[in-house]
Design an enzyme around this catalytic site. Structure first.
Site, mmCIF file in Angstrom:
data_model
loop_
_atom_site.group_PDB
_atom_site.id
_atom_site.type_symbol
_atom_site.label_atom_id
_atom_site.label_comp_id
_atom_site.label_asym_id
_atom_site.label_seq_id
_atom_site.Cartn_x
_atom_site.Cartn_y
_atom_site.Cartn_z
ATOM 1 N N GLY A 117 74.041 8.990 31.130
ATOM 2 C CA GLY A 117 73.426 10.127 31.294
ATOM 3 C C GLY A 117 73.296 10.935 30.074
ATOM 4 O O GLY A 117 73.446 10.583 28.988
ATOM 5 N N CYS A 118 72.433 12.193 30.198
ATOM 6 C CA CYS A 118 71.736 12.727 29.183
ATOM 7 C C CYS A 118 73.028 13.418 28.420
ATOM 8 O O CYS A 118 73.045 13.717 27.000
ATOM 9 C CB CYS A 118 70.518 13.688 29.604
ATOM 10 S SG CYS A 118 71.215 14.900 31.164
#
Length: 354
Positions: A155-156
């Site tokens: 994920g970011c």
């Protein structure tokens, strides 16, 4: 001449999917052969993304309904740019058909079905695949990615948190308890969807926290930190939405393992931290360790696959403050996925990304 690798994007109409389209179109060693979108099935890439109308490939390549059996015939590497819970439906059939799968959702980032259920609110749709997936953080799992069939792209937020912390944790320079992460994200991090809280009038001139105290990304962050520390790690994470299109700025508050009471102790610790980052990332093409007075700034990484990292020791509080900046859609999603594809396919890692 070696023929190009055929690639497909499932869910190509979202922000991450659109960025994958851009990156794969310019990649010199791949061919984009299929893009899917239930909403836009039958329309060309040029119709949905007019910015690519000059490219004859985009005037002929049409969105199709996502069907695993057809994708398996069209592509060797398939990117899943889908919501969590949906990507798992495609991964199994594609793997069975011999495709390499790079998943940008959260479906395969965790090893525990129980943790997945705790954070995502439903049973994992394909628990047998969790142990087969490789966490797609290239700077940490490069050798595993090279041999993988299923890659779970991080994920970011986790990318912006794990890359700065992991070298310090592995080197024993920071304590594994009491870690705090404060992150600011652009609105694109929520995905391309029409919901009241993401409308322009709601986001513009507004900054707000959300997902507190248990954001879903905590699950993969804590799992990776625990693996590095060799024991369970708990992290306090506070994400915030800010009125920019893209970018994440993260500030980490960490406790050094050694107390620094004097200038000489502080100087020694500064040297150890600098050496640690140099050893971990000195040869990494997409990690920029800032020196002197420079601090991370999203404007310097937007549109790139770079992460900027800087740090400061605070003599007053005894804490180590580490900061990072990434483009949430590129290094936090599509660019990192292409970076993993390059490793998987044996291409130079920077191909199509610089």
């Amino acid at each position: 001449m070696v023929p190009p690798i055929k690639t497909a994007i499932v869910g190509a109409s979202g922000y991450s999917g659109e960025e994958l389209v851009r990156l794969l179109l310019r990649h010199p060693q791949v061919e984009l052969t299929a893009v899917t979108s239930r909403q836009y099935a039958g329309q060309t890439l040029a119709q949905i993304f007019p910015k690519y109308a000059h490219d004859p490939r985009c005037r002929s390549l049409r969105f199709s309904e996502p069907k695993a059996e057809l994708l398996a015939k069209a592509a060797q590497v398939v990117f899943l740019a889908l919501p969590h819970g949906v990507a798992a439906e495609f991964a199994g059939p594609l793997l069975d058909a011999g495709c390499k799968v790079i998943d940008l959702s959260a479906d395969f980032r965790l090893k525990s079905p129980a943790v997945y259920k705790e954070f995502y609110g439903h049973e994992h749709p394909a628990p047998a695949l969790l142990q087969k997936a490789v966490y797609g953080l290239p700077e940490l799992y490069r050798s595993e990615i090279k041999q993988a069939a299923l890659i779970a792209s991080p994920g970011c937020y986790p990318t912006s948190i794990l890359l700065p912390i992991l070298p310090l944790l592995k080197a024993g320079l920071i304590k594994s308890n009491g870690m705090i992460a404060d992150s600011l994200s652009g609105v694109s991090g929520a995905g391309r969807k029409v919901e009241p809280e993401f409308l322009f009038a709601e986001c513009n001139e507004s900054m707000r926290p959300y997902g507190i105290p248990k954001h879903r990304h905590l699950s993969e962050i804590e799992e990776q930190l625990s693996l590095a520390a060799g024991k369970a790690v708990v992290l306090q994470f506070s994400p915030h939405l800010i009125p920019v299109n893209r970018g994440i700025l993260t500030t980490l508050y960490l406790a050094p393992e050694k107390h620094f009471a004097s200038e000489s102790e502080m100087a020694a610790l500064q040297g150890q931290i600098a050496q640690c980052y140099q050893k971990a990332y000195g040869n990494e093409p997409f990690v920029r360790i800032l020196e002197d007075k420079a601090l991370p700034d999203t404007k310097n990484v937007t549109g790139t696959n770079m992460i900027e990292i800087a740090w400061r020791l605070d003599a007053r509080t005894g804490r180590l403050i580490v900061m990072s900046a990434i483009d949430n859609i590129i290094k936090g999603a599509s660019g990192q996925a292409v970076q993993s594809m390059n490793i998987l396919c044996g291409f130079p890692e920077t191909t199509g990304l610089l």
